[in-house]
Design an enzyme around this catalytic site. Structure first.
Site, short mmCIF file in Angstrom:
data_model
loop_
_atom_site.label_atom_id
_atom_site.label_comp_id
_atom_site.label_asym_id
_atom_site.label_seq_id
_atom_site.Cartn_x
_atom_site.Cartn_y
_atom_site.Cartn_z
N ILE B 126 3.50 5.10 -0.13
CA ILE B 126 4.04 6.23 -0.89
C ILE B 126 3.59 7.53 -0.22
O ILE B 126 2.40 7.80 -0.12
CB ILE B 126 3.49 6.22 -2.33
CG1 ILE B 126 3.81 4.90 -3.02
CG2 ILE B 126 3.99 7.43 -3.11
CD1 ILE B 126 5.09 4.85 -3.75
N GLY B 127 4.55 8.33 0.21
CA GLY B 127 4.22 9.60 0.85
C GLY B 127 4.63 10.78 -0.01
O GLY B 127 5.70 11.37 0.19
N THR B 135 -1.71 17.77 -7.33
CA THR B 135 -1.22 17.74 -8.71
C THR B 135 0.08 18.55 -8.82
O THR B 135 1.02 18.15 -9.48
CB THR B 135 -2.29 18.34 -9.65
OG1 THR B 135 -3.49 17.59 -9.49
CG2 THR B 135 -1.84 18.28 -11.09
N SER B 161 -1.64 5.94 1.36
CA SER B 161 -2.32 4.64 1.36
C SER B 161 -1.39 3.55 1.85
O SER B 161 -0.18 3.63 1.65
CB SER B 161 -2.81 4.29 -0.04
OG SER B 161 -3.67 5.29 -0.50
N GLU B 242 4.15 3.55 -13.02
CA GLU B 242 2.88 3.24 -12.39
C GLU B 242 1.73 3.28 -13.38
O GLU B 242 0.79 2.51 -13.29
CB GLU B 242 2.63 4.25 -11.27
CG GLU B 242 1.33 4.04 -10.51
CD GLU B 242 1.06 5.14 -9.48
OE1 GLU B 242 1.88 6.06 -9.36
OE2 GLU B 242 0.02 5.06 -8.84
N THR B 372 -3.29 13.88 -12.86
CA THR B 372 -4.69 14.11 -13.23
C THR B 372 -4.86 14.18 -14.75
O THR B 372 -3.93 14.55 -15.48
CB THR B 372 -5.25 15.37 -12.54
OG1 THR B 372 -6.68 15.35 -12.61
CG2 THR B 372 -4.75 16.67 -13.21
C1 LIG Z 1 -7.92 6.84 -2.28
C2 LIG Z 1 -6.72 7.65 -2.55
C3 LIG Z 1 -5.47 7.06 -2.41
C4 LIG Z 1 -4.33 7.83 -2.62
N1 LIG Z 1 -3.11 7.25 -2.38
C5 LIG Z 1 -2.00 8.03 -2.39
C6 LIG Z 1 -0.75 7.53 -1.95
O1 LIG Z 1 -0.63 6.35 -1.57
N2 LIG Z 1 0.31 8.35 -1.92
C7 LIG Z 1 0.22 9.65 -2.32
O2 LIG Z 1 1.23 10.35 -2.28
N3 LIG Z 1 -0.94 10.17 -2.75
C8 LIG Z 1 -2.06 9.39 -2.80
N4 LIG Z 1 -3.27 9.92 -3.19
C9 LIG Z 1 -3.33 11.31 -3.58
C10 LIG Z 1 -3.47 11.54 -5.06
O3 LIG Z 1 -2.26 11.26 -5.69
C11 LIG Z 1 -3.95 12.97 -5.27
O4 LIG Z 1 -5.31 12.98 -4.95
C12 LIG Z 1 -3.71 13.48 -6.66
O5 LIG Z 1 -2.35 13.69 -6.88
C13 LIG Z 1 -4.48 14.80 -6.93
O6 LIG Z 1 -4.19 15.76 -5.98
P1 LIG Z 1 -5.37 16.52 -5.18
O7 LIG Z 1 -6.27 15.49 -4.63
O8 LIG Z 1 -4.73 17.45 -4.26
O9 LIG Z 1 -6.17 17.30 -6.29
P2 LIG Z 1 -5.79 18.72 -6.93
O10 LIG Z 1 -4.35 18.77 -7.27
O11 LIG Z 1 -6.33 19.80 -6.09
O12 LIG Z 1 -6.59 18.64 -8.28
C14 LIG Z 1 -8.02 18.64 -8.33
C15 LIG Z 1 -8.45 18.85 -9.73
O13 LIG Z 1 -8.04 20.13 -10.18
C16 LIG Z 1 -7.83 20.13 -11.57
N5 LIG Z 1 -6.44 20.49 -11.86
C17 LIG Z 1 -5.35 20.45 -11.07
N6 LIG Z 1 -4.26 20.84 -11.73
C18 LIG Z 1 -4.64 21.15 -12.96
C19 LIG Z 1 -3.98 21.58 -14.15
N7 LIG Z 1 -2.65 21.79 -14.18
N8 LIG Z 1 -4.73 21.78 -15.27
C20 LIG Z 1 -6.05 21.56 -15.25
N9 LIG Z 1 -6.73 21.13 -14.19
C21 LIG Z 1 -6.03 20.91 -13.06
C22 LIG Z 1 -8.06 18.70 -12.03
O14 LIG Z 1 -9.40 18.56 -12.43
C23 LIG Z 1 -7.82 17.93 -10.76
O15 LIG Z 1 -8.39 16.62 -10.79
C24 LIG Z 1 -4.43 9.17 -3.02
C25 LIG Z 1 -5.68 9.72 -3.20
C26 LIG Z 1 -6.82 9.00 -2.95
C27 LIG Z 1 -8.14 9.64 -3.10
#
Ligand SMILES: Cc1cc2nc3c(=O)[nH]c(=O)nc-3n(C[C@H](O)[C@H](O)[C@H](O)COP(=O)(O)OP(=O)(O)OC[C@H]3O[C@@H](n4cnc5c(N)ncnc54)[C@H](O)[C@@H]3O)c2cc1C
Lengths: 376, 391
Positions: B126-127, B135, B161, B242, B372
């Protein structure tokens, strides 16, 4: 797998809500609470007239015979409206037990009066320093064809108005379950002030007489009878707690959606919304574990583990929701002119009735040992 | 109400339990324990092909799309049994992307990709996420430009992943740079042997994932799936599906049972067993109480999906509760194992193959992944409680 309510149950729920909504407004409750007993006799009569007190009682005895699951729907509404009526003590541990285990004569003597609202019954679940319903220290001695009781019970709701108090006492050969008339010589009732305002009594028994036809179960069956009663009563308290938690959560959502500070509704602060959401999540968890226990009991299955789990959730959830609700309301939440305080009082009452979470966890832990411990 | 499996559901559960029991050969278990927990090794491929050959993959797909039309409740039972075994079943490929391809793919996509999925031969990564679009996914900037019969893709994804062994990437890209946010996104199927596509590993606290790069990657027009500009609907639909498998109760229940059995069997120097200590019983009871609510929330949701009555807030309730409970559960269980619980798999003295040492490290992903939890709580407050949204 089926989580749905039947049409009949939905009707029943609607009817109960209607009656309770009309009669449990802030003004009405305030009036009742000025009196000595927190008991709305008019509401009780109205519930009886609508047939609701007979939900769990057989048609032959003036009830609707709709089963335990339906009865729990009424109880949830009682929790949600903090109505000043002794639904659980009268209908669950007492009336249901008489119906299930009593003689035909006992059923005929008490149940029609319960369904019609004329007869109150209650159960003494605990003794001072002893919360083991099934292991009483109160003693029953044989006298002629009847018995005399010595000992005491505590926190007995509505003992002064009840025609009978169901209680357990140690007797020759084990434990017996008796229906005590609390108005006979040798019974002293001492009024207690419990946190939610429900009239409760210490019941002191000094050679108090039990008539021969007031034995509900002797030593041969008392253990299973008491277990049966205990499970249903615990789950009824969970259903009541569910109503309390759900309503306190809704009140909080509504209040924070209207109250403004810093020029905005306080609900739009994410910290406020998130904590209210946690109350919702908690309440949903309590709902499913309570529903499972009700469903098992309704099918007359052993549900001791599911019941303990539900009551642990009930204790945890009402505590958390009550304090979150007070916090998110600010000062108005503790003001006795605003209705939230009653939910907080009932929350604590129900949390500690029939086993705190920690105590029940310890019991559940013992069950887990029995399941997983290798033998030595 | 009747809150227990029907005889038919119980039969299915038994059948599946036995099926996966025999599928998990020692060779497969060994391979999965050796750094390829997410799959991709030859034994994993073999087992997945077997599952395909035995006809399980299309279990929950609609009959109109060639599936078996199992109810969400039956599909949930399947998921739970898979999760109990620890087999890294590619749910997103089989149950999120597969049915979309069946609905929207052209004949060639159906003949190649779709059949491959059904045979258990194809895994798709999934990309979605990008370095600056997590988020706030709709702000993604990877773009696809039309060039004759092709689309040309440029950009970077992160945390893709399974890309290290997947056959395709299910890629979200902006096809209309002028329309903002949700509009203007489309979904692409990018073959992993496409020119201009490259990956580099990201080693996380728990698992390996990848950064993926798209440098003038050219795909034919038919690889845009579901219509130009319709990407957002497909993404959110998939995320909703999911959510329930994220918090499935099966694997957590297995862990609880394994730790309880370990504590029940393990002797201490004074002749007592680990489970005899009151605090151990307390931890196990806490775990049991939490698991029961999770199981019932999942059952209720699967039932609601079957009845078509799932409310917006319900899916978020299970996601918030389940993901946060997992973290609490790992702590409760690790405390019972004590310091030896920190020993990694294959270390002398490791308990239960270091499973919990691994699980606590991956546990945190779920609270922010899959939507999240703050956003889930916002949904609960708005949809479940009718509260006004901020901003
Ligand atoms: C091991 C692993 C596997 C993954 N696999 C995939 C995959 O296969 N495909 C894929 O596309 N992605 C994948 N992801 C990505 C995952 O979907 C993202 O980490 C997730 O969407 C959160 O985005 P971010 O990490 O940029 O965090 P951010 O969006 O920066 O968020 C960080 C934190 O900010 C706060 N926050 C953000 N928005 C808000 C809001 N509106 N209100 C309040 N608080 C908020 C929350 O506390 C949040 O947890 C993977 C991630 C990991 C670590």
């Amino acid at each position: 797998m089926d989580f749905s309510l039947s049409d009949e149950q939905l009707e029943l729920q609607k009817l109960a809500r209607q009656i309770l909504l009309d009669q449990t407004g802030n003004e009405r409750l305030r009036e009742i609470e000025k009196e000595e007993d927190r008991f709305d006799e008019k509401l009780w009569r109205d519930l009886a007239e609508a047939g609701l007190l007979g939900i769990g009682i057989a048609e032959a005895h003036g009830g609707m015979d709709l089963g335990f699951e339906s009865l729990c729907l009424l109880i949830e509404e009682i929790g949600a409206s903090v109505a000043p009526v002794p639904i659980v003590p009268v209908l669950v541990p007492t009336a249901l037990a008489i119906q299930r285990f009593g003689s035909e004569e006992q059923a005929r003597r008490f149940l029609p009066g319960v369904a019609s609202g004329e007869t109150l019954l209650t159960t003494a679940l605990i003794e001072s320093g002893n919360e083991e319903f099934r292991m009483p220290t109160t003693k029953a001695g044989r006298v002629g064809a009847g018995w005399i009781l010595n000992g005491s019970k505590t926190c007995v709701p509505f003992a002064h108005r009840a025609e009978r108090v169901l209680l357990a006492a140690e007797m020759d050969g084990g434990v017996g379950v008796f229906l005590l008339d609390p108005h006979v010589a040798g019974v002293e009732l001492r009024r207690q002030q419990a946190t939610a305002g429900e009239p409760q009594f210490e019941v002191i028994l000094t050679d108090a007489e039990i008539a021969p036809d007031d034995l509900l179960a002797g030593p041969e069956s008392a253990a299973s009878v008491l277990g049966w009663i205990e499970q249903r009563s615990m789950v009824a308290h969970c259903a009541q707690a569910l109503g309390v938690a759900e309503c306190a959560t809704r009140m909080t959502a509504q209040y924070t959606s209207e109250r403004e500070q810093f020029g905005v509704k306080i609900a739009t602060f994410q910290a406020v919304a998130q904590r209210a959401a946690d109350c919702y999540v908690d309440t949903q968890c309590l709902r499913v574990v309570t529903q499972q226990a009700i469903s098992l009991l309704d099918a007359e299955r052993d549900a001791s583990e599911a019941v303990a789990i539900a009551k642990i959730w009930a204790g945890d959830v009402v505590h958390r929701v009550s304090h979150a609700a007070q916090h998110l309301h600010g000062g108005i939440g503790v003001d006795r002119d605003y209705p939230l305080f009653r939910y907080c009082l009932w929350a604590k009452q129900l949390e500690l009735t029939q086993g705190s979470s920690s105590r029940l966890l310890s019991g559940l832990g013992e069950r887990i040992v029995a399941e997983f411990r290798a033998s030595d | 109400m009747r809150i227990e499996f029907t005889p038919r559901q119980r039969t299915l559960q038994k059948e599946l339990r036995a099926y996966f029991e025999q599928l998990m050969t020692p060779e497969l278990r060994y391979e999965l324990s050796q750094g390829t927990r997410e799959g991709g090794g030859p034994e994993f491929r073999k087992a997945l092909r077997q599952i395909g050959a035995d006809g399980w993959i299309s279990l929950g797909w609609p009959e109109a799309l060639g599936g078996q039309g199992a109810t969400p409740m039956e599909q949930y039972i399947f998921t739970e049994e898979v999760m109990r075994t620890g087999f890294p079943y590619p749910f997103l490929t089989t149950d999120a992307i597969g049915p979309v391809l069946a609905e929207h793919g052209d004949e060639e996509i159906k003949r190649t990709v779709l059949d491959g999925i059904l045979r258990g031969e194809i895994v798709i990564a999934i990309g979605y996420t990008e370095p600056s679009a997590g988020t706030d996914l709709a702000s993604l900037t990877t773009r696809a430009d039309r060039d004759g019969d092709d689309w040309v893709i440029n950009g970077q994804k992160t945390f893709t992943s399974l890309a290290d062994f997947s056959d395709y990437v299910w890629l979200a890209a902006r096809t209309d740079p002028k329309s903002k946010k949700h509009r203007g996104l489309s979904m692409f199927l990018v073959p992993s042997d496409a020119e201009g596509y490259s990956i580099s590993p990201i080693w996380t606290l728990g698992v390996r994932t990848n950064a993926t790069f798209y440098d003038d990657v050219r795909v034919p027009a038919k690889n845009l799936i579901g219509g130009e500009g319709n990407g957002w609907g497909l993404i959110t639909g998939q995320l909703n599906r999911e959510r329930l498998s994220l918090v499935n109760h099966g694997s957590a229940d297995m862990l609880y049972r394994e730790v309880a059995s370990w504590a029940g069997a393990t002797l201490l120097p004074d002749g007592s067993r680990v489970i005899d200590a009151h605090w151990v019983q307390h931890n196990l009871a806490r775990a049991r109480v939490g698991l029961e609510a999770l199981r019932l929330l999942c059952w209720k949701q699967a039932w609601q999906m079957t009845e078509g009555t799932l409310q917006m807030a319900d899916a978020s309730v299970a996601k918030v509760y389940g993901t946060e409970f997992f973290i609490e559960l790992y702590r409760l269980l690790l405390e019972i194992l004590g310091q030896a619980g920190t020993l990694k798999q294959d270390s002398p003295g490791a308990i239960l193959q270091g499973k919990l040492e691994f699980r606590y490290r991956v546990g945190s992903i779920l609270t922010f992944g899959g939507g999240t939890n703050e956003v889930q709580r916002d949904i609960v407050a708005a949809a479940g409680l009718g509260m006004p949204r901020g901003r």
